[in-house]
Write a protein that holds these residues in place. Structure first.
Motif, PDB file in Angstrom:
ATOM      1  N   GLY A   1       0.747  -1.155  -0.051  1.00 42.78           N
ATOM      2  CA  GLY A   1       0.114  -0.045  -0.132  1.00 42.78           C
ATOM      3  C   GLY A   1       0.976   1.237   0.190  1.00 42.78           C
ATOM      4  O   GLY A   1       0.498   2.141  -0.491  1.00 42.78           O
ATOM      5  N   LEU A   2       1.889   1.367   0.641  1.00 43.25           N
ATOM      6  CA  LEU A   2       2.746   2.295   0.704  1.00 43.25           C
ATOM      7  C   LEU A   2       3.471   2.582  -0.643  1.00 43.25           C
ATOM      8  O   LEU A   2       3.684   3.746  -0.761  1.00 43.25           O
ATOM      9  CB  LEU A   2       4.005   2.303   1.841  1.00 43.25           C
ATOM     10  CG  LEU A   2       4.694   3.321   2.340  1.00 43.25           C
ATOM     11  CD1 LEU A   2       3.838   4.448   2.867  1.00 43.25           C
ATOM     12  CD2 LEU A   2       5.704   3.169   3.289  1.00 43.25           C
ATOM     13  N   VAL A   3       3.869   1.437  -1.470  1.00 47.31           N
ATOM     14  CA  VAL A   3       4.443   1.901  -2.603  1.00 47.31           C
ATOM     15  C   VAL A   3       3.033   2.501  -3.717  1.00 47.31           C
ATOM     16  O   VAL A   3       3.752   3.490  -4.383  1.00 47.31           O
ATOM     17  CB  VAL A   3       4.850   0.524  -3.494  1.00 47.31           C
ATOM     18  CG1 VAL A   3       5.429   0.466  -4.685  1.00 47.31           C
ATOM     19  CG2 VAL A   3       5.924  -0.156  -2.424  1.00 47.31           C
ATOM     20  N   PHE A   4       2.000   1.986  -3.478  1.00 45.02           N
ATOM     21  CA  PHE A   4       1.054   2.809  -4.209  1.00 45.02           C
ATOM     22  C   PHE A   4       0.955   4.036  -3.889  1.00 45.02           C
ATOM     23  O   PHE A   4       0.736   5.041  -4.633  1.00 45.02           O
ATOM     24  CB  PHE A   4      -0.190   1.987  -3.993  1.00 45.02           C
ATOM     25  CG  PHE A   4      -0.454   0.660  -5.013  1.00 45.02           C
ATOM     26  CD1 PHE A   4      -0.835   0.896  -6.268  1.00 45.02           C
ATOM     27  CD2 PHE A   4      -0.400  -0.456  -4.633  1.00 45.02           C
ATOM     28  CE1 PHE A   4      -0.803  -0.050  -7.328  1.00 45.02           C
ATOM     29  CE2 PHE A   4      -0.460  -1.700  -5.196  1.00 45.02           C
ATOM     30  CZ  PHE A   4      -0.876  -1.388  -6.902  1.00 45.02           C
ATOM     31  N   ALA A   5       0.879   4.412  -2.418  1.00 46.64           N
ATOM     32  CA  ALA A   5       0.536   5.877  -1.988  1.00 46.64           C
ATOM     33  C   ALA A   5       2.010   6.561  -2.498  1.00 46.64           C
ATOM     34  O   ALA A   5       1.691   7.840  -2.911  1.00 46.64           O
ATOM     35  CB  ALA A   5       0.544   5.662  -0.516  1.00 46.64           C
ATOM     36  N   SER A   6       3.087   6.042  -2.796  1.00 52.13           N
ATOM     37  CA  SER A   6       4.447   6.753  -3.071  1.00 52.13           C
ATOM     38  C   SER A   6       3.817   6.977  -4.618  1.00 52.13           C
ATOM     39  O   SER A   6       4.603   8.202  -5.169  1.00 52.13           O
ATOM     40  CB  SER A   6       5.370   5.889  -2.723  1.00 52.13           C
ATOM     41  OG  SER A   6       5.659   5.894  -1.784  1.00 52.13           O
ATOM     42  N   VAL A   7       3.166   6.314  -5.409  1.00 50.43           N
ATOM     43  CA  VAL A   7       3.003   6.540  -6.744  1.00 50.43           C
ATOM     44  C   VAL A   7       2.079   7.797  -7.012  1.00 50.43           C
ATOM     45  O   VAL A   7       2.249   8.666  -7.604  1.00 50.43           O
ATOM     46  CB  VAL A   7       2.400   5.223  -7.615  1.00 50.43           C
ATOM     47  CG1 VAL A   7       1.799   5.598  -8.886  1.00 50.43           C
ATOM     48  CG2 VAL A   7       3.646   4.136  -7.495  1.00 50.43           C
ATOM     49  N   VAL A   8       1.081   7.610  -6.000  1.00 46.43           N
ATOM     50  CA  VAL A   8       0.038   8.746  -5.806  1.00 46.43           C
ATOM     51  C   VAL A   8       0.952  10.178  -5.616  1.00 46.43           C
ATOM     52  O   VAL A   8       0.409  11.280  -6.190  1.00 46.43           O
ATOM     53  CB  VAL A   8      -0.749   8.560  -4.735  1.00 46.43           C
ATOM     54  CG1 VAL A   8      -1.892   9.745  -4.816  1.00 46.43           C
ATOM     55  CG2 VAL A   8      -1.715   7.222  -5.184  1.00 46.43           C
ATOM     56  N   MET A   9       2.004   9.894  -4.718  1.00 47.84           N
ATOM     57  CA  MET A   9       2.660  11.245  -4.144  1.00 47.84           C
ATOM     58  C   MET A   9       3.589  11.769  -5.387  1.00 47.84           C
ATOM     59  O   MET A   9       4.073  12.835  -5.300  1.00 47.84           O
ATOM     60  CB  MET A   9       3.503  10.861  -2.934  1.00 47.84           C
ATOM     61  CG  MET A   9       2.748  10.413  -1.960  1.00 47.84           C
ATOM     62  SD  MET A   9       1.586  12.109  -1.148  1.00 47.84           S
ATOM     63  CE  MET A   9       2.984  12.997  -0.577  1.00 47.84           C
ATOM     64  N   ILE A  10       4.066  10.867  -6.207  1.00 46.88           N
ATOM     65  CA  ILE A  10       4.784  11.250  -7.260  1.00 46.88           C
ATOM     66  C   ILE A  10       3.989  11.784  -8.610  1.00 46.88           C
ATOM     67  O   ILE A  10       4.375  12.877  -8.955  1.00 46.88           O
ATOM     68  CB  ILE A  10       5.457  10.289  -7.975  1.00 46.88           C
ATOM     69  CG1 ILE A  10       6.601   9.365  -6.958  1.00 46.88           C
ATOM     70  CG2 ILE A  10       6.319  10.298  -9.348  1.00 46.88           C
ATOM     71  CD1 ILE A  10       7.277   8.369  -7.181  1.00 46.88           C
ATOM     72  N   THR A  11       2.803  11.209  -8.669  1.00 46.53           N
ATOM     73  CA  THR A  11       2.229  11.704 -10.067  1.00 46.53           C
ATOM     74  C   THR A  11       1.306  12.780  -9.740  1.00 46.53           C
ATOM     75  O   THR A  11       1.062  13.724 -10.600  1.00 46.53           O
ATOM     76  CB  THR A  11       1.069  10.407 -10.322  1.00 46.53           C
ATOM     77  OG1 THR A  11       0.409  10.125  -9.266  1.00 46.53           O
ATOM     78  CG2 THR A  11       1.942   9.383 -10.806  1.00 46.53           C
TER      79      THR A  11
END
Lengths: 234, 33
Positions: free
Chosen positions: A90-100
């Motif tokens: 989930g944290l990896v997905f959250a990081s993708v959200v934070m990058i995009t």
């Protein structure tokens, strides 16, 4: 318990991985082919990875929450493993959200970052779950699992706040609901499906890591016990 | 256009790095004595 997962698991996982790869490739292809938005132009296509990743993030942390409750109720190690695995993915997905997100914001709102309700609450969410990883990895004691479960439950309280932030506070730049052209909506929904399957596949891989670690710990305990027994016999 | 490409490229790169690291951790857990 061996360090390798049961056969049915590894064979099933192979198909999930193949499905995930095919769906992501198809999703990317659909994104390339998707119509270009009239006002924003091609940058609008960021939405097809940003929104699915955000939805999967909430789902993954929801799994951690449920697993936390299950662990506290049963004290079975598998629930702790499921919670920890889902939290990390989930944290990896959250990081993708934070990058995009900032890349979208730069084009749409002319700023990389703004203290808008959803951005702020999502940043808090990211920090909380990053904290979960740090605290969990720093614990070696028997209470590690209980503390992780409690964190998974307590931090979850932020999720409804993220979800409802655009309704509760003024100044929200994120829309409450979006009306999309059917062909764009189709691409978005397909993206959600594809990234959900990716979540399942990666979660399975991460769970294997917990499995292997648990098996290794049990082996070490068994070896220590037999050595102790041997010493007593002598 | 450039921002969209950067967004997708960085996201995929993050996933690749994470999956490679996860693979290494799995191997390490299997080999641990």
């Amino acid at each position: 318990m061996t360090r390798d997962v049961p056969r049915w698991w590894s064979q099933g996982a192979r198909w999930v991985w193949i499905l995930a790869a095919v769906l992501v490739a198809a999703s990317l292809w659909m994104i390339v082919r998707a119509p270009i938005e009239r006002i924003m132009g091609p940058v609008q296509k960021i939405v097809y990875i940003h929104v699915p990743s955000a939805i999967v993030t909430l789902l993954a942390f929801g799994v951690t929450f449920a697993a936390g409750i299950a662990y506290l109720a049963t004290k079975q190690w598998i629930w702790d493993a499921i919670g920890a695995a889902s939290c990390e993915v989930g944290l990896v997905f959250a990081s993708v959200v934070m990058i995009t997100g900032p890349l979208w914001a730069r084009s749409a709102w002319n700023t990389w970052w703004t203290w808008e309700p959803r951005l702020t609450t999502f940043l808090i969410l990211w920090i909380l779950y990053a904290g979960y990883q740090i605290i969990r990895s720093s614990l070696k004691s028997a209470s590690k699992r209980t503390i992780s479960a409690v964190m998974g439950i307590v931090f979850f309280a932020n999720l409804p706040i993220v979800w409802k932030s655009v309704e509760w506070w003024r100044g929200a730049l994120h829309p409450k609901n979006v009306t999309m052209a059917p062909d764009m909506r189709q691409v978005l929904l397909f993206g959600m499906l594809a990234w959900f399957v990716v979540y399942v596949a990666v979660f399975e891989r991460r769970l294997r890591l917990e499995w292997a670690r648990e098996a290794a710990t049990r082996e070490a305990h068994a070896t220590a016990d037999s050595a102790l027994l041997e010493a007593r016999v002598r | 256009m450039t921002y969209a490409i950067i967004a997708y490229a960085l996201s995929l790169l993050l996933w690749i790095i994470y999956l490679l690291a996860l693979g290494r951790r799995l191997r390490a857990a299997h080999d641990r004595r």
